[in-house]
Motif scaffolding. Structure first.
Motif, PDB file in Angstrom:
ATOM      1  N   VAL A 123     -11.252  -1.836  -0.432  1.00 30.48           N
ATOM      2  CA  VAL A 123      -9.959  -1.570  -1.320  1.00 30.48           C
ATOM      3  C   VAL A 123     -10.280  -2.239  -2.742  1.00 30.48           C
ATOM      4  CG1 VAL A 123      -8.667  -1.595   0.696  1.00 30.48           C
ATOM      5  CG2 VAL A 123      -9.266  -3.789  -0.594  1.00 30.48           C
ATOM      6  N   ASN A 124      -9.288  -1.598  -3.597  1.00 31.45           N
ATOM      7  CA  ASN A 124      -8.984  -2.276  -5.107  1.00 31.45           C
ATOM      8  C   ASN A 124      -7.639  -2.990  -4.952  1.00 31.45           C
ATOM      9  OD1 ASN A 124     -10.514   0.370  -7.161  1.00 31.45           O
ATOM     10  ND2 ASN A 124     -11.211  -1.660  -6.703  1.00 31.45           N
ATOM     11  N   MET A 181       0.721  -1.054  -0.148  1.00 28.85           N
ATOM     12  CA  MET A 181      -0.022  -0.066   0.020  1.00 28.85           C
ATOM     13  C   MET A 181       0.944   1.216   0.105  1.00 28.85           C
ATOM     14  SD  MET A 181      -2.843  -0.978   2.849  1.00 28.85           S
ATOM     15  CE  MET A 181      -4.050  -0.032   2.206  1.00 28.85           C
ATOM     16  N   ASP A 182       0.276   2.285  -0.446  1.00 30.33           N
ATOM     17  CA  ASP A 182       1.108   3.456  -0.764  1.00 30.33           C
ATOM     18  C   ASP A 182       0.959   4.024   0.952  1.00 30.33           C
ATOM     19  OD1 ASP A 182      -1.087   5.294  -0.130  1.00 30.33           O
ATOM     20  OD2 ASP A 182      -1.245   5.349  -2.138  1.00 30.33           O
ATOM     21  N   SER A 183       1.861   5.096   1.117  1.00 29.76           N
ATOM     22  CA  SER A 183       2.352   5.685   2.737  1.00 29.76           C
ATOM     23  C   SER A 183       0.984   6.261   3.258  1.00 29.76           C
ATOM     24  CB  SER A 183       3.452   6.539   2.600  1.00 29.76           C
ATOM     25  OG  SER A 183       3.094   7.682   1.755  1.00 29.76           O
ATOM     26  N   VAL A 234      -2.720  -2.433  -3.499  1.00 22.83           N
ATOM     27  CA  VAL A 234      -3.820  -2.538  -2.565  1.00 22.83           C
ATOM     28  C   VAL A 234      -3.952  -0.765  -2.565  1.00 22.83           C
ATOM     29  CG1 VAL A 234      -4.844  -2.999  -0.452  1.00 22.83           C
ATOM     30  CG2 VAL A 234      -3.255  -4.772  -1.470  1.00 22.83           C
ATOM     31  N   SER A 235      -4.991  -0.434  -2.569  1.00 21.82           N
ATOM     32  CA  SER A 235      -5.612   0.768  -2.490  1.00 21.82           C
ATOM     33  C   SER A 235      -6.919   1.307  -1.795  1.00 21.82           C
ATOM     34  CB  SER A 235      -5.537   1.717  -3.634  1.00 21.82           C
ATOM     35  OG  SER A 235      -6.393   1.492  -4.643  1.00 21.82           O
ATOM     36  N   LEU A 236      -7.169   2.291  -0.808  1.00 21.58           N
ATOM     37  CA  LEU A 236      -8.457   2.525  -0.105  1.00 21.58           C
ATOM     38  C   LEU A 236      -9.304   3.046  -1.204  1.00 21.58           C
ATOM     39  CD1 LEU A 236      -7.048   3.429   3.356  1.00 21.58           C
ATOM     40  CD2 LEU A 236      -7.882   1.226   2.737  1.00 21.58           C
ATOM     41  N   VAL A 237     -10.443   2.534  -1.103  1.00 26.18           N
ATOM     42  CA  VAL A 237     -11.617   3.484  -2.221  1.00 26.18           C
ATOM     43  C   VAL A 237     -12.865   3.758  -1.461  1.00 26.18           C
ATOM     44  CG1 VAL A 237     -10.403   2.296  -4.155  1.00 26.18           C
ATOM     45  CG2 VAL A 237     -12.402   1.120  -2.804  1.00 26.18           C
TER      46      VAL A 237
END
Length: 236
Positions: free
Chosen positions: A105-106, A88-90, A122-125
């Motif tokens: 998440v996507n 995941m990004d910071s 993984v990114s929060l959506v």
């Protein structure tokens, strides 16, 4: 195994060389001289390239902040999928450390071998995010389903890609119809076997979207007179 339904026969009355003929597809006919196993392997590897960055949708059902990992559950995946905060990004990573459970998440799927898969990118959506549907066309049929050529994204750069869709997911089609434009979502099982699900004619999908848009125009809502009530435009 997938449940089967009675097969409806399709009569292809198109003259030779027309768009209605399976043999008219250059992407299919160019493979006819290749041995069957090699053809299947090539179609599979082409599909993997096309879907390499396909984003699945799910929500976090388990998270261990001290170990920095958890599991994602998705209707598009058989079984829960492992993920690590390292993927995941910071910004999202910091957000997860303060409360990850239930977050949507996507993610993309990584085949780790031995029937093991992990989530990557993984990114929060927002919770309002919907499943990503792709476009394609039906190329040919088997006894238990059809094969779709994905045309979204890199699909047109890898024309030999084929995605299987079982009969139970193609209920509105007549078995044998080919060249039909379709939309569908992707499903993957624990063996990393990909399938097309909820396969619909492309024109029907567009029609539904237009009708939903028109419904919103035809039925505007005004501010509630009292809390919890809505007054329609025809009310006096």
């Amino acid at each position: 195994s997938h449940p089967t339904c009675p097969l409806k026969k399709y009569q292809n009355n198109s003259p030779p060389g027309t768009a209605g003929s399976i043999s008219a597809s250059s992407s299919l006919s160019s493979l006819q001289s290749v041995p069957n196993k090699a053809r299947k392997d090539f179609a599979k590897s082409s599909l993997a390239k096309v879907l390499a960055d396909y984003k699945f949708l799910g929500n976090i059902v388990t998270f261990k902040p001290q170990e920095a990992y958890g599991f994602i559950r998705s209707e598009q995946v058989t079984g829960d999928v492992f993920f690590s905060l390292n993927h995941m990004d910071s910004t999202d990573k910091a957000s997860c450390t303060t409360g990850a459970l239930g977050r949507w998440v996507n993610f993309v799927i990584k085949d780790c071998g031995k029937k093991s898969m992990e989530a990557r990118q993984v990114s929060l959506v927002p919770s309002s995010t919907t499943v990503s549907y792709l476009s394609g066309r039906v190329m040919n049929w088997a006894k238990i389903g059809c094969f779709i050529q994905v045309t979204s994204g890199l699909g047109l750069q890898h024309l030999h890609n084929r995605l299987f869709a079982p009969l139970v997911e193609t209920g509105e089609f007549v078995v044998g119809e080919v060249g039909i434009g379709v939309t569908f979502k992707v499903h993957v099982d624990r063996s990393f076997r990909l399938e097309g699900r909820e396969v619909t004619r492309a024109e029907n999908k567009n029609k539904d979207a237009i009708e939903k848009g028109n419904a919103k125009v035809r039925k505007p809502r005004r501010r509630a007179v009292t809390e919890g009530s809505i007054v329609g435009e025809d009310d006096d």
